[in-house]
Design a protein around this motif. Sequence first.
Motif, mmCIF file in Angstrom:
data_model
loop_
_atom_site.group_PDB
_atom_site.id
_atom_site.type_symbol
_atom_site.label_atom_id
_atom_site.label_comp_id
_atom_site.label_asym_id
_atom_site.label_seq_id
_atom_site.Cartn_x
_atom_site.Cartn_y
_atom_site.Cartn_z
ATOM 1 N N PRO A 1 45.302 38.929 31.225
ATOM 2 C CA PRO A 1 44.227 38.072 31.745
ATOM 3 C C PRO A 1 44.506 37.530 33.142
ATOM 4 N N SER A 2 45.779 37.441 33.524
ATOM 5 C CA SER A 2 46.125 36.908 34.843
ATOM 6 C C SER A 2 45.698 37.838 35.970
ATOM 7 N N ILE A 3 45.612 39.133 35.670
ATOM 8 C CA ILE A 3 45.283 40.112 36.713
ATOM 9 C C ILE A 3 43.824 40.023 37.149
ATOM 10 N N ILE A 4 42.978 39.388 36.301
ATOM 11 C CA ILE A 4 41.561 39.270 36.617
ATOM 12 C C ILE A 4 41.362 38.482 37.912
ATOM 13 N N LYS A 5 42.303 37.551 38.190
ATOM 14 C CA LYS A 5 42.188 36.722 39.384
ATOM 15 C C LYS A 5 42.589 37.467 40.658
ATOM 16 N N GLU A 6 43.242 38.604 40.518
ATOM 17 C CA GLU A 6 43.688 39.354 41.691
ATOM 18 C C GLU A 6 42.508 40.080 42.336
ATOM 19 N N ILE A 7 42.461 40.023 43.642
ATOM 20 C CA ILE A 7 41.304 40.530 44.380
ATOM 21 C C ILE A 7 41.129 42.033 44.230
ATOM 22 N N HIS A 8 42.247 42.808 44.205
ATOM 23 C CA HIS A 8 42.114 44.268 44.121
ATOM 24 C C HIS A 8 41.544 44.689 42.781
ATOM 25 N N PHE A 9 41.877 43.943 41.694
ATOM 26 C CA PHE A 9 41.316 44.279 40.382
ATOM 27 C C PHE A 9 39.823 43.986 40.353
ATOM 28 N N THR A 10 39.429 42.866 40.955
ATOM 29 C CA THR A 10 38.007 42.505 40.998
ATOM 30 C C THR A 10 37.199 43.561 41.752
ATOM 31 N N ILE A 11 37.716 43.977 42.913
ATOM 32 C CA ILE A 11 37.013 44.978 43.720
ATOM 33 C C ILE A 11 36.904 46.301 42.975
ATOM 34 N N VAL A 12 38.026 46.760 42.397
ATOM 35 C CA VAL A 12 38.029 48.033 41.676
ATOM 36 C C VAL A 12 37.108 47.978 40.465
ATOM 37 N N GLN B 1 47.059 58.924 45.001
ATOM 38 C CA GLN B 1 46.912 58.072 46.178
ATOM 39 C C GLN B 1 46.345 56.704 45.801
ATOM 40 N N ILE B 2 45.344 56.686 44.920
ATOM 41 C CA ILE B 2 44.753 55.417 44.485
ATOM 42 C C ILE B 2 45.768 54.589 43.713
ATOM 43 N N TYR B 3 46.527 55.260 42.865
ATOM 44 C CA TYR B 3 47.550 54.549 42.086
ATOM 45 C C TYR B 3 48.589 53.913 43.015
ATOM 46 N N ILE B 4 49.054 54.668 44.010
ATOM 47 C CA ILE B 4 50.038 54.152 44.966
ATOM 48 C C ILE B 4 49.457 52.963 45.732
ATOM 49 N N LEU B 5 48.196 53.070 46.129
ATOM 50 C CA LEU B 5 47.546 52.009 46.886
ATOM 51 C C LEU B 5 47.463 50.718 46.069
ATOM 52 N N MET B 6 47.073 50.841 44.782
ATOM 53 C CA MET B 6 46.942 49.651 43.946
ATOM 54 C C MET B 6 48.301 49.106 43.509
ATOM 55 N N GLU B 7 49.251 50.000 43.288
ATOM 56 C CA GLU B 7 50.575 49.573 42.841
ATOM 57 C C GLU B 7 51.314 48.786 43.915
ATOM 58 N N SER C 1 33.733 56.588 39.550
ATOM 59 C CA SER C 1 33.930 55.624 38.466
ATOM 60 C C SER C 1 35.050 56.063 37.529
ATOM 61 N N TRP C 2 35.069 57.353 37.198
ATOM 62 C CA TRP C 2 36.051 57.844 36.232
ATOM 63 C C TRP C 2 37.459 57.846 36.808
ATOM 64 N N ILE C 3 37.617 58.259 38.049
ATOM 65 C CA ILE C 3 38.955 58.278 38.666
ATOM 66 C C ILE C 3 39.492 56.859 38.825
ATOM 67 N N LEU C 4 38.624 55.916 39.190
ATOM 68 C CA LEU C 4 39.044 54.517 39.288
ATOM 69 C C LEU C 4 39.471 53.982 37.917
ATOM 70 N N SER C 5 38.753 54.389 36.869
ATOM 71 C CA SER C 5 39.106 53.949 35.512
ATOM 72 C C SER C 5 40.482 54.464 35.102
ATOM 73 N N ILE C 6 40.733 55.746 35.361
ATOM 74 C CA ILE C 6 42.026 56.335 35.014
ATOM 75 C C ILE C 6 43.141 55.694 35.840
ATOM 76 N N SER C 7 42.847 55.375 37.101
ATOM 77 C CA SER C 7 43.845 54.717 37.942
ATOM 78 C C SER C 7 44.199 53.342 37.392
ATOM 79 N N LEU C 8 43.206 52.632 36.866
ATOM 80 C CA LEU C 8 43.450 51.314 36.283
ATOM 81 C C LEU C 8 44.350 51.401 35.062
#
Length: 380
Positions: free
Chosen positions: A311-322, A152-158, A216-223
Amino acid sequence: MMKFTKQNFIFLVSGIIIYVVDIGVDFWVASKYFCQGQYCWGILLLCFRGLSSLITQVFSYEWFKNDWEGTDTGKPKWIFIVHLFQCGIFIRYWFALKYGCQAAFKQKSSRDASETDPPNFIQKQAIDVVTDINMLRVFKTFLETTPQLFVQIYILMEHEKNNFCQYAAIIMSFCGISFSMVDYQTSLRKSLPDKDEFHVLPKLVYLLYKLLTITSWILSISLITLLSVRSSVILLIFLWICGFTWALKQHTTFCKSRKMEYLYRTVVGIILIFTFFNIKGRKTKVCISIYYATHTVVTLGILFVYMFWKPSIIKEIHFTIVSILTILSLLLGIIFLVAYYRHFHPTAYCRAQACSDEVDGEAGQKDRVKIGRFQNFIMQ
């Protein structure tokens, strides 16, 4: 011997309701994906559901066989049929309601009575059957709920869809995973006479430790899955191999049959992917330190890989929040972990609160108590 209280009975009834609702939600979410044409996700969620149901039914049936061995009545033939149709857990809930109602509302237990006295026998029956259910819930949590949450987290971020219901469902899943472990830890300590009681404050600290580290761990694996599905699959398989190997080296004796013991170790390997699981009741300071130190290194490594690879993904808001949630939950989780084992673990906490004093003759009674299949098992 600890008592099965009215509060425990209320939690038991709530657990039944949640279990039934959870089944309905699983099929509702899968049907939603099918209606949207996302057949892959729908099938994947149903596979998690089917695998978890199959394995929990196998363990439940095996435990029924073990419990009825050597009895005059023997194992009823209908037990196999019920488990074949994936309904064994409802039989266990029926027994739990039966013994739980008697223990909580109809029986009065004397503190110095022996285990064979009818009141204490009913108390033990209620506690044991609830412990079995909570053990099966732990299996279900890490075979079904956790993988589904990860998807579900992967689908949400993707797809970057900001749906409040999805966020709420994800948060509830995280809490459900943590609560299932707290419930099991509580009932397990009730079923083992040599373990101190799990009080409210230690429960809260333990809950926060599990909730934050698992988050923390599930978010890491999702990333890392968002970065490379293949890398994520390789990492998960490698972690399972490590967990399964560690379980083998512990020479666990949880099940009576060799085949069931290997199945149990396989499930333990899956659980160890997401959280620490003490399977022998031994001191785990070194093992748990290595486990979470490894998680910390891998989590930070995943974030650094993102910074250098994309490095471009760092500017995306969802990556910053996660990223912030991942680091913050990891840091707080480790703090609560240290606090739990140093100050709030039931053994240390009860000693500090002077609640582990033994009444004369009680220690001898503990030596005579039969504690069944959980005598070689304790989850810290």
